[in-house]
Each structure stands twice: as C-alpha cells, then as structure tokens.
Design a protein around this motif. Structure first.
Motif, PDB file in Angstrom:
ATOM      1  N   ARG A  26       0.829  -1.212   0.000  1.00 16.52           N
ATOM      2  CA  ARG A  26       0.000   0.000   0.000  1.00 16.52           C
ATOM      3  C   ARG A  26       0.862   1.262   0.000  1.00 16.52           C
ATOM      4  O   ARG A  26       0.592   2.206  -0.751  1.00 16.52           O
ATOM      5  CB  ARG A  26      -0.927   0.002   1.211  1.00 16.52           C
ATOM      6  N   ALA A  27       1.904   1.310   0.827  1.00 11.17           N
ATOM      7  CA  ALA A  27       2.757   2.493   0.891  1.00 11.17           C
ATOM      8  C   ALA A  27       3.406   2.771  -0.469  1.00 11.17           C
ATOM      9  O   ALA A  27       3.442   3.922  -0.919  1.00 11.17           O
ATOM     10  CB  ALA A  27       3.813   2.318   1.971  1.00 11.17           C
ATOM     11  N   ASN A  28       3.896   1.731  -1.122  1.00 10.91           N
ATOM     12  CA  ASN A  28       4.518   1.901  -2.438  1.00 10.91           C
ATOM     13  C   ASN A  28       3.496   2.288  -3.497  1.00 10.91           C
ATOM     14  O   ASN A  28       3.783   3.116  -4.361  1.00 10.91           O
ATOM     15  CB  ASN A  28       5.253   0.626  -2.852  1.00 10.91           C
ATOM     16  N   ARG A  29       2.318   1.717  -3.421  1.00  9.51           N
ATOM     17  CA  ARG A  29       1.255   2.047  -4.386  1.00  9.51           C
ATOM     18  C   ARG A  29       0.852   3.513  -4.253  1.00  9.51           C
ATOM     19  O   ARG A  29       0.776   4.241  -5.253  1.00  9.51           O
ATOM     20  CB  ARG A  29       0.048   1.131  -4.158  1.00  9.51           C
ATOM     21  N   VAL A  30       0.630   3.962  -3.028  1.00 14.22           N
ATOM     22  CA  VAL A  30       0.218   5.351  -2.802  1.00 14.22           C
ATOM     23  C   VAL A  30       1.343   6.314  -3.193  1.00 14.22           C
ATOM     24  O   VAL A  30       1.089   7.359  -3.791  1.00 14.22           O
ATOM     25  CB  VAL A  30      -0.218   5.553  -1.331  1.00 14.22           C
ATOM     26  N   ALA A  31       2.586   5.954  -2.899  1.00 17.37           N
ATOM     27  CA  ALA A  31       3.725   6.801  -3.272  1.00 17.37           C
ATOM     28  C   ALA A  31       3.799   6.986  -4.787  1.00 17.37           C
ATOM     29  O   ALA A  31       4.257   8.031  -5.262  1.00 17.37           O
ATOM     30  CB  ALA A  31       5.026   6.194  -2.747  1.00 17.37           C
ATOM     31  N   ARG A  32       3.333   6.003  -5.528  1.00 13.18           N
ATOM     32  CA  ARG A  32       3.334   6.086  -6.991  1.00 13.18           C
ATOM     33  C   ARG A  32       2.011   6.608  -7.540  1.00 13.18           C
ATOM     34  O   ARG A  32       1.787   6.593  -8.747  1.00 13.18           O
ATOM     35  CB  ARG A  32       3.655   4.717  -7.587  1.00 13.18           C
ATOM     36  N   LYS A  33       1.143   7.032  -6.618  1.00 11.81           N
ATOM     37  CA  LYS A  33      -0.160   7.605  -6.983  1.00 11.81           C
ATOM     38  C   LYS A  33      -0.974   6.657  -7.866  1.00 11.81           C
ATOM     39  O   LYS A  33      -1.600   7.066  -8.840  1.00 11.81           O
ATOM     40  CB  LYS A  33       0.007   8.970  -7.644  1.00 11.81           C
ATOM     41  N   MET A  34      -0.943   5.374  -7.481  1.00  9.59           N
ATOM     42  CA  MET A  34      -1.686   4.352  -8.210  1.00  9.59           C
ATOM     43  C   MET A  34      -2.891   3.928  -7.378  1.00  9.59           C
ATOM     44  O   MET A  34      -2.801   3.797  -6.159  1.00  9.59           O
ATOM     45  CB  MET A  34      -0.828   3.102  -8.439  1.00  9.59           C
ATOM     46  N   SER A  35      -4.003   3.689  -8.047  1.00  6.54           N
ATOM     47  CA  SER A  35      -5.152   3.099  -7.369  1.00  6.54           C
ATOM     48  C   SER A  35      -4.935   1.593  -7.283  1.00  6.54           C
ATOM     49  O   SER A  35      -4.059   1.037  -7.955  1.00  6.54           O
ATOM     50  CB  SER A  35      -6.434   3.391  -8.154  1.00  6.54           C
ATOM     51  N   GLN A  36      -5.746   0.928  -6.485  1.00 13.25           N
ATOM     52  CA  GLN A  36      -5.669  -0.536  -6.422  1.00 13.25           C
ATOM     53  C   GLN A  36      -5.979  -1.129  -7.785  1.00 13.25           C
ATOM     54  O   GLN A  36      -5.359  -2.108  -8.194  1.00 13.25           O
ATOM     55  CB  GLN A  36      -6.633  -1.080  -5.368  1.00 13.25           C
ATOM     56  N   GLU A  37      -6.902  -0.522  -8.491  1.00  7.90           N
ATOM     57  CA  GLU A  37      -7.257  -1.016  -9.815  1.00  7.90           C
ATOM     58  C   GLU A  37      -6.081  -0.873 -10.791  1.00  7.90           C
ATOM     59  O   GLU A  37      -5.791  -1.786 -11.563  1.00  7.90           O
ATOM     60  CB  GLU A  37      -8.476  -0.261 -10.344  1.00  7.90           C
ATOM     61  N   GLN A  38      -5.390   0.256 -10.742  1.00 12.81           N
ATOM     62  CA  GLN A  38      -4.232   0.460 -11.613  1.00 12.81           C
ATOM     63  C   GLN A  38      -3.110  -0.527 -11.282  1.00 12.81           C
ATOM     64  O   GLN A  38      -2.484  -1.073 -12.184  1.00 12.81           O
ATOM     65  CB  GLN A  38      -3.716   1.896 -11.478  1.00 12.81           C
ATOM     66  N   LEU A  39      -2.872  -0.747  -9.994  1.00 10.17           N
ATOM     67  CA  LEU A  39      -1.851  -1.710  -9.599  1.00 10.17           C
ATOM     68  C   LEU A  39      -2.245  -3.114 -10.043  1.00 10.17           C
ATOM     69  O   LEU A  39      -1.427  -3.857 -10.582  1.00 10.17           O
ATOM     70  CB  LEU A  39      -1.614  -1.681  -8.088  1.00 10.17           C
ATOM     71  N   GLY A  40      -3.499  -3.461  -9.833  1.00  5.49           N
ATOM     72  CA  GLY A  40      -3.965  -4.778 -10.263  1.00  5.49           C
ATOM     73  C   GLY A  40      -3.790  -4.977 -11.762  1.00  5.49           C
ATOM     74  O   GLY A  40      -3.330  -6.028 -12.209  1.00  5.49           O
ATOM     75  N   PHE A  41      -4.122  -3.957 -12.530  1.00  2.00           N
ATOM     76  CA  PHE A  41      -3.973  -4.047 -13.983  1.00  2.00           C
ATOM     77  C   PHE A  41      -2.505  -4.227 -14.358  1.00  2.00           C
ATOM     78  O   PHE A  41      -2.162  -5.086 -15.172  1.00  2.00           O
ATOM     79  CB  PHE A  41      -4.549  -2.789 -14.653  1.00  2.00           C
ATOM     80  N   ALA A  42      -1.625  -3.424 -13.757  1.00  2.00           N
ATOM     81  CA  ALA A  42      -0.197  -3.496 -14.068  1.00  2.00           C
ATOM     82  C   ALA A  42       0.407  -4.836 -13.659  1.00  2.00           C
ATOM     83  O   ALA A  42       1.336  -5.326 -14.299  1.00  2.00           O
ATOM     84  CB  ALA A  42       0.549  -2.356 -13.374  1.00  2.00           C
ATOM     85  N   ALA A  43      -0.128  -5.433 -12.585  1.00  2.00           N
ATOM     86  CA  ALA A  43       0.403  -6.704 -12.079  1.00  2.00           C
ATOM     87  C   ALA A  43      -0.366  -7.916 -12.614  1.00  2.00           C
ATOM     88  O   ALA A  43      -0.050  -9.052 -12.257  1.00  2.00           O
ATOM     89  CB  ALA A  43       0.365  -6.704 -10.550  1.00  2.00           C
ATOM     90  N   HIS A  44      -1.383  -7.677 -13.429  1.00  2.86           N
ATOM     91  CA  HIS A  44      -2.235  -8.753 -13.954  1.00  2.86           C
ATOM     92  C   HIS A  44      -2.925  -9.508 -12.812  1.00  2.86           C
ATOM     93  O   HIS A  44      -2.986 -10.746 -12.809  1.00  2.86           O
ATOM     94  CB  HIS A  44      -1.437  -9.713 -14.850  1.00  2.86           C
ATOM     95  N   LEU A  45      -3.424  -8.737 -11.837  1.00  3.83           N
ATOM     96  CA  LEU A  45      -4.155  -9.284 -10.691  1.00  3.83           C
ATOM     97  C   LEU A  45      -5.452  -8.494 -10.520  1.00  3.83           C
ATOM     98  O   LEU A  45      -5.533  -7.327 -10.923  1.00  3.83           O
ATOM     99  CB  LEU A  45      -3.317  -9.176  -9.410  1.00  3.83           C
ATOM    100  N   ASP A  46      -6.436  -9.094  -9.906  1.00  2.25           N
ATOM    101  CA  ASP A  46      -7.706  -8.419  -9.677  1.00  2.25           C
ATOM    102  C   ASP A  46      -7.578  -7.360  -8.589  1.00  2.25           C
ATOM    103  O   ASP A  46      -6.846  -7.544  -7.619  1.00  2.25           O
ATOM    104  CB  ASP A  46      -8.766  -9.460  -9.279  1.00  2.25           C
TER     105      ASP A  46
END
Length: 91
Positions: A26-46
């Motif tokens: 979560r800390a890394n995701r927020v630092a990169r200004k990514m939503s959970q949906e954006q992270l999931g898409f980039a990682a090929h995860l839901d």
C-alpha cells in the motif's frame, strides 16, 4: 470520482510478515499515486485481490509477490522489510 489515495496507518501494529507485506504494498502504491485497480492491472491481478493483500487477508504466492513488485518497480525483498519509525511517519 475515484476515492482519494490514503497512506497506510503509520501506527498500525505490524506483528506478522503478511501485515508488513500489505503495509509496504500500500505504501509503495500510494507513493506512486496508483489506485488498487491500476496496480492490479499493471500486475495482472484483480483489484479485490490487491485490496486483500493490503489488508493482510490472503496468503499470497511468491509468483504474485513478484508481479506486485514488478508493477511497483521495487525489488521483491523490499516488500518484506519492516518500515522504520521514520519511514512510517513519512507516509
């Protein structure tokens, strides 16, 4: 309108490695200004799986840890490092 990005709770008790992993994702995701949906898409995860990882609700595989780390552009080992008190105050 998307929900605002919230950093992890700096006073959270991180008693298990699963909680440390969730905090760091979560800390890394927020630092990169990514939503959970954006992270999931980039990682090929839901997106719901990303949410469960961040809340330490699931036992995640090594393969999925690698996918998240790659999407967050961090070394996978970094996701297992307990944050220092200073790092927790900065988030």
């Amino acid at each position: 309108m998307p929900a605002p990005l919230r950093s992890p709770n700096p006073s959270a008790m991180l008693s298990t490695l699963r909680e440390v992993l969730g905090y760091n994702v979560r800390a890394n995701r927020v630092a990169r200004k990514m939503s959970q949906e954006q992270l999931g898409f980039a990682a090929h995860l839901d997106r719901t799986f990303v949410s469960q990882v961040e809340r330490a609700r699931v036992n995640i595989s090594v393969d999925n840890i690698e996918k998240l780390a790659k999407a967050l552009e961090v070394d996978p080992s970094r996701l297992f490092c307990r944050p220092t008190e200073l790092e927790r105050q900065e988030t």
